[in-house]
Motif scaffolding. Structure first.
Motif, PDB file in Angstrom:
ATOM      1  N   LEU A 144       7.320   6.182  14.382  1.00 60.45           N
ATOM      2  CA  LEU A 144       7.006   5.379  13.201  1.00 60.45           C
ATOM      3  C   LEU A 144       5.837   4.429  13.475  1.00 60.45           C
ATOM      4  O   LEU A 144       4.960   4.245  12.623  1.00 60.45           O
ATOM      5  N   LYS A 145       5.832   3.855  14.656  1.00 58.25           N
ATOM      6  CA  LYS A 145       4.747   2.948  15.023  1.00 58.25           C
ATOM      7  C   LYS A 145       3.415   3.684  15.048  1.00 58.25           C
ATOM      8  O   LYS A 145       2.390   3.169  14.568  1.00 58.25           O
ATOM      9  N   GLN A 146       3.410   4.913  15.573  1.00 61.51           N
ATOM     10  CA  GLN A 146       2.187   5.698  15.659  1.00 61.51           C
ATOM     11  C   GLN A 146       1.708   6.119  14.266  1.00 61.51           C
ATOM     12  O   GLN A 146       0.515   6.052  13.961  1.00 61.51           O
ATOM     13  N   ILE A 147       2.632   6.548  13.418  1.00 60.41           N
ATOM     14  CA  ILE A 147       2.269   6.954  12.054  1.00 60.41           C
ATOM     15  C   ILE A 147       1.690   5.764  11.296  1.00 60.41           C
ATOM     16  O   ILE A 147       0.678   5.882  10.597  1.00 60.41           O
ATOM     17  N   ALA A 148       2.332   4.608  11.421  1.00 61.68           N
ATOM     18  CA  ALA A 148       1.850   3.409  10.740  1.00 61.68           C
ATOM     19  C   ALA A 148       0.448   3.024  11.219  1.00 61.68           C
ATOM     20  O   ALA A 148      -0.406   2.615  10.424  1.00 61.68           O
ATOM     21  N   SER A 149       0.202   3.166  12.513  1.00 63.11           N
ATOM     22  CA  SER A 149      -1.110   2.852  13.063  1.00 63.11           C
ATOM     23  C   SER A 149      -2.178   3.775  12.477  1.00 63.11           C
ATOM     24  O   SER A 149      -3.281   3.330  12.131  1.00 63.11           O
ATOM     25  N   ARG A 150      -1.848   5.054  12.375  1.00 64.42           N
ATOM     26  CA  ARG A 150      -2.797   6.022  11.809  1.00 64.42           C
ATOM     27  C   ARG A 150      -3.055   5.728  10.333  1.00 64.42           C
ATOM     28  O   ARG A 150      -4.178   5.895   9.844  1.00 64.42           O
ATOM     29  N   GLN A 151      -2.034   5.280   9.629  1.00 64.11           N
ATOM     30  CA  GLN A 151      -2.219   4.931   8.227  1.00 64.11           C
ATOM     31  C   GLN A 151      -3.117   3.708   8.075  1.00 64.11           C
ATOM     32  O   GLN A 151      -3.944   3.637   7.162  1.00 64.11           O
ATOM     33  N   GLN A 152      -2.985   2.757   8.971  1.00 62.23           N
ATOM     34  CA  GLN A 152      -3.852   1.585   8.941  1.00 62.23           C
ATOM     35  C   GLN A 152      -5.313   1.983   9.154  1.00 62.23           C
ATOM     36  O   GLN A 152      -6.218   1.438   8.505  1.00 62.23           O
ATOM     37  N   SER A 153      -5.531   2.943  10.041  1.00 63.18           N
ATOM     38  CA  SER A 153      -6.901   3.433  10.274  1.00 63.18           C
ATOM     39  C   SER A 153      -7.452   4.109   9.028  1.00 63.18           C
ATOM     40  O   SER A 153      -8.631   3.949   8.688  1.00 63.18           O
TER      41      SER A 153
ATOM     42  N   MET B 289     -12.596   8.782   6.724  1.00 63.58           N
ATOM     43  CA  MET B 289     -11.397   9.029   5.932  1.00 63.58           C
ATOM     44  C   MET B 289     -10.801  10.392   6.246  1.00 63.58           C
ATOM     45  O   MET B 289      -9.587  10.530   6.422  1.00 63.58           O
ATOM     46  N   SER B 290     -11.653  11.420   6.322  1.00 66.14           N
ATOM     47  CA  SER B 290     -11.135  12.760   6.582  1.00 66.14           C
ATOM     48  C   SER B 290     -10.553  12.859   7.983  1.00 66.14           C
ATOM     49  O   SER B 290      -9.512  13.493   8.197  1.00 66.14           O
ATOM     50  N   GLU B 291     -11.189  12.189   8.953  1.00 70.07           N
ATOM     51  CA  GLU B 291     -10.670  12.214  10.326  1.00 70.07           C
ATOM     52  C   GLU B 291      -9.376  11.415  10.418  1.00 70.07           C
ATOM     53  O   GLU B 291      -8.402  11.856  11.047  1.00 70.07           O
ATOM     54  N   ALA B 292      -9.345  10.231   9.783  1.00 72.71           N
ATOM     55  CA  ALA B 292      -8.137   9.411   9.821  1.00 72.71           C
ATOM     56  C   ALA B 292      -6.991  10.079   9.069  1.00 72.71           C
ATOM     57  O   ALA B 292      -5.820   9.963   9.478  1.00 72.71           O
ATOM     58  N   ASN B 293      -7.308  10.767   7.989  1.00 74.46           N
ATOM     59  CA  ASN B 293      -6.281  11.506   7.257  1.00 74.46           C
ATOM     60  C   ASN B 293      -5.663  12.582   8.142  1.00 74.46           C
ATOM     61  O   ASN B 293      -4.439  12.746   8.183  1.00 74.46           O
ATOM     62  N   LYS B 294      -6.512  13.292   8.870  1.00 74.65           N
ATOM     63  CA  LYS B 294      -6.009  14.332   9.775  1.00 74.65           C
ATOM     64  C   LYS B 294      -5.102  13.723  10.847  1.00 74.65           C
ATOM     65  O   LYS B 294      -4.014  14.252  11.118  1.00 74.65           O
TER      66      LYS B 294
END
Length: 242
Positions: free
Chosen positions: A107-116, A129-134
């Motif tokens: 969950l911590k990792q997913i949340a971090s990626r969402q913040q990016s 955006m496309s890289e962070a979405n991936k």
């Protein structure tokens, strides 16, 4: 580009530059990539250029033709229905597994990626955006603890990055829909709540939104001969181009 900055830095500079230009459509689908011209551009020999093209081919971003020339991989509208069908299944499965098996660290990792991703949205940087979405979706896939699904899903996400770039541009310009931030947050909350069925539904809706906006973009800019039936929750009806 200042040749003094890149000379001697090897294939990675060529690879990263060309990859960015392909993903942002600065290099158009079907455009010829001549080794001699690229070597002159980057101030390098042909060997690092060739290595960069091999790596891009491994990501299916370039294609080597029978005459050994290399082009930017086309975006195949005719095969898009099959692509989005596979993406829908992979996205739903990985999100379901994440909801069932995620840990606090996941969950911590997913949340971090969402913040990016949100930071890239704020910066209006489509490439980021496309890289962070991936990376957001890969974090979800890894939370599902099945490396085979993750590998398959990553390949699909790589193949779809140029289409996603068009998707972002279309949404931003037309304001017919919203960016993916809210959908990401809803998926995250379903995974955190371990609500497998809701996670499945949200992942499916996420794919459908991408499909609809990409097809609308193609109809507007390239062809009116695009006919897609909507993805269904059961997955029994699939997109089709007549």
């Amino acid at each position: 580009m200042d040749k003094r900055q890149v000379k001697g830095s090897g294939w990675r500079t060529v690879y990263e530059t060309l990859r960015n230009e392909i993903l942002t459509l600065t290099l158009q689908p079907g455009q010829l990539l001549d080794e001699n011209t690229l070597a002159e551009r980057f101030g390098m020999s042909r060997s690092p250029v060739r290595e960069a093209l091999i790596r891009l081919a491994g990501e299916e971003l370039v294609v080597t033709l029978s005459n050994r020339s290399t082009i930017v991989a086309p975006i195949e509208v005719r095969t898009f229905p099959k692509y989005v069908e596979a993406l829908d299944i992979a996205q739903r499965m990985t999100t379901r597994l994440a909801a069932a098996l995620r840990t606090a660290a996941d969950l911590k990792q997913i949340a971090s990626r969402q913040q990016s991703f949100e930071a890239a949205v704020q910066a209006n940087d489509y490439l980021e955006m496309s890289e962070a979405n991936k990376q957001f979706h890969l974090a979800i896939a890894k939370a599902g603890k099945n490396p085979y699904f993750t590998s398959f899903y990553e390949r699909l996400l790589n193949q779809g990055q140029r289409m996603l770039h068009l998707h972002f541009e279309y949404i931003e310009r037309t304001q017919d829909s919203y960016l993916l931030t809210d959908e990401h947050n809803q998926m995250f909350e379903a995974i955190r709540a371990k609500d497998v069925d809701l996670a499945d539904q949200l992942a499916h809706a996420h794919t459908r939104q991408f499909q609809d906006n990409f097809i609308n973009f193609m109809r507007e800019n390239y062809t009116s001969d695009v006919s897609l039936s909507p993805l269904t929750t059961s997955g029994n009806k699939h997109a089709r181009r007549d």
